[in-house]
Design a protein around this motif. Structure first.
Motif, PDB file in Angstrom:
ATOM      1  N   GLY A 112       0.846  -1.111  -0.011  1.00 21.54           N
ATOM      2  CA  GLY A 112       0.376  -0.122  -0.542  1.00 21.54           C
ATOM      3  C   GLY A 112       1.246   0.968   0.085  1.00 21.54           C
ATOM      4  O   GLY A 112       0.058   2.261  -0.258  1.00 21.54           O
ATOM      5  N   PHE A 113       2.405   1.194   0.852  1.00 18.08           N
ATOM      6  CA  PHE A 113       2.357   2.159   1.246  1.00 18.08           C
ATOM      7  C   PHE A 113       3.222   2.977  -0.232  1.00 18.08           C
ATOM      8  O   PHE A 113       3.679   3.724  -0.980  1.00 18.08           O
ATOM      9  N   ALA A 115       2.715   1.663  -3.557  1.00 19.90           N
ATOM     10  CA  ALA A 115       1.212   1.920  -4.961  1.00 19.90           C
ATOM     11  C   ALA A 115       1.122   3.490  -4.218  1.00 19.90           C
ATOM     12  O   ALA A 115       0.948   4.824  -5.155  1.00 19.90           O
ATOM     13  N   ASP A 116       0.688   4.282  -3.078  1.00 16.97           N
ATOM     14  CA  ASP A 116       0.185   5.200  -2.392  1.00 16.97           C
ATOM     15  C   ASP A 116       1.859   6.243  -2.670  1.00 16.97           C
ATOM     16  O   ASP A 116       0.672   7.300  -2.685  1.00 16.97           O
ATOM     17  N   VAL A 117       2.696   5.802  -2.145  1.00 18.05           N
ATOM     18  CA  VAL A 117       3.282   7.051  -2.142  1.00 18.05           C
ATOM     19  C   VAL A 117       4.684   6.611  -3.055  1.00 18.05           C
ATOM     20  O   VAL A 117       5.432   8.006  -3.067  1.00 18.05           O
ATOM     21  N   ARG A 169      -1.123   5.387   7.079  1.00 17.42           N
ATOM     22  CA  ARG A 169      -2.154   5.058   6.905  1.00 17.42           C
ATOM     23  C   ARG A 169      -2.921   6.061   7.725  1.00 17.42           C
ATOM     24  O   ARG A 169      -4.469   6.420   7.949  1.00 17.42           O
ATOM     25  N   ARG A 177       2.082  12.474   8.332  1.00 15.29           N
ATOM     26  CA  ARG A 177       1.600  11.270   7.559  1.00 15.29           C
ATOM     27  C   ARG A 177       3.552  11.781   6.979  1.00 15.29           C
ATOM     28  O   ARG A 177       4.017  10.730   6.078  1.00 15.29           O
ATOM     29  N   SER A 181       5.771   8.829   6.093  1.00 16.61           N
ATOM     30  CA  SER A 181       6.498   8.813   4.644  1.00 16.61           C
ATOM     31  C   SER A 181       7.933   8.790   4.567  1.00 16.61           C
ATOM     32  O   SER A 181       9.119   7.733   4.070  1.00 16.61           O
TER      33      SER A 181
END
Length: 210
Positions: A112-113, A115-117, A169, A177, A181
């Motif tokens: 998830g990290f 894909a998102d960041v 998340r 956040r 990150s």
């Protein structure tokens, strides 16, 4: 359906509910990709599953040759009875995470990290390309030595990163956040470097013992 020790169990003759109707605790989560699995139970029994699909719940691993996981063709392993589950062939780019932590919440959190960041940014994509180019041989070496000190160190860092990804998340503020990150990206680089060192040490030891 089979039980966690691989023995035959009574077949469920009732029609399976659809995934939309069944609770997540029963359905589990997975990536829908075919895998080869090597399962080691707490008692030391080793079980191989080739060309199967994997899902996990909070308490179980679900393994089936059918992507729809019909009850009669699904083996369920209680996590409390499993020493480790190793993915020996997969289509995931999270090579080191899969080799050290296996399938589960940590892998999902880091995906998830990623894909998102990482994937949306130029710097993140560059780091991912480096990781994908260098990590397969590292992951293969670590997977051959799951209980070595080097592998345990990498696994500990991977688990730490998974926890930070979950915190990020759940964070409500942009500042928190962003800080998490940055910490995760830093640990990402550190983890790859640690993996390289672990790979070098373990390969050297393999040569000494051969």
């Amino acid at each position: 359906m089979s039980t966690e020790d691989g023995s035959d169990a009574e077949t469920d003759t009732e029609a399976a509910d659809t995934d939309d109707e069944r609770p997540l605790s029963e359905v589990g989560v997975g990536d829908g990709r075919e895998k080869h699995l090597h399962v080691v139970t707490e008692s030391g029994k080793e079980i191989d599953h080739e060309e199967v699909y994997l899902r996990h719940t909070e308490t179980e691993y679900l393994v089936s040759p059918d992507v729809d996981f019909p009850p009669a063709e699904t083996t369920r392993y209680r996590k409390e009875n499993i020493d480790r589950v190793k993915v020996t062939q997969h289509h995931s780019n999270c090579f080191i995470t899969t080799a050290t932590a296996g399938e589960g919440p940590t892998l999902d959190s880091l995906r998830g990290f990623r894909a998102d960041v990482m994937a949306p940014s130029r710097t993140g994509r560059a780091l991912l390309r480096i990781y994908e180019a260098t990590s397969p041989p590292i992951a293969a070496t670590l997977a051959r030595h799951p209980e070595s000190t080097a592998t345990r160190l990498v696994r500990g860092l991977v688990d730490r990163c998974g926890g930070l990804a979950d915190r990020r998340r759940a964070a409500s503020g942009d500042g928190e956040r962003a800080a998490l990150s940055l910490a995760l990206i830093t640990l990402y680089v550190v983890g790859v470097c640690l993996g390289v060192l672990a790979h070098g040490w373990l390969r050297t030891r393999e040569r000494w013992l051969s």
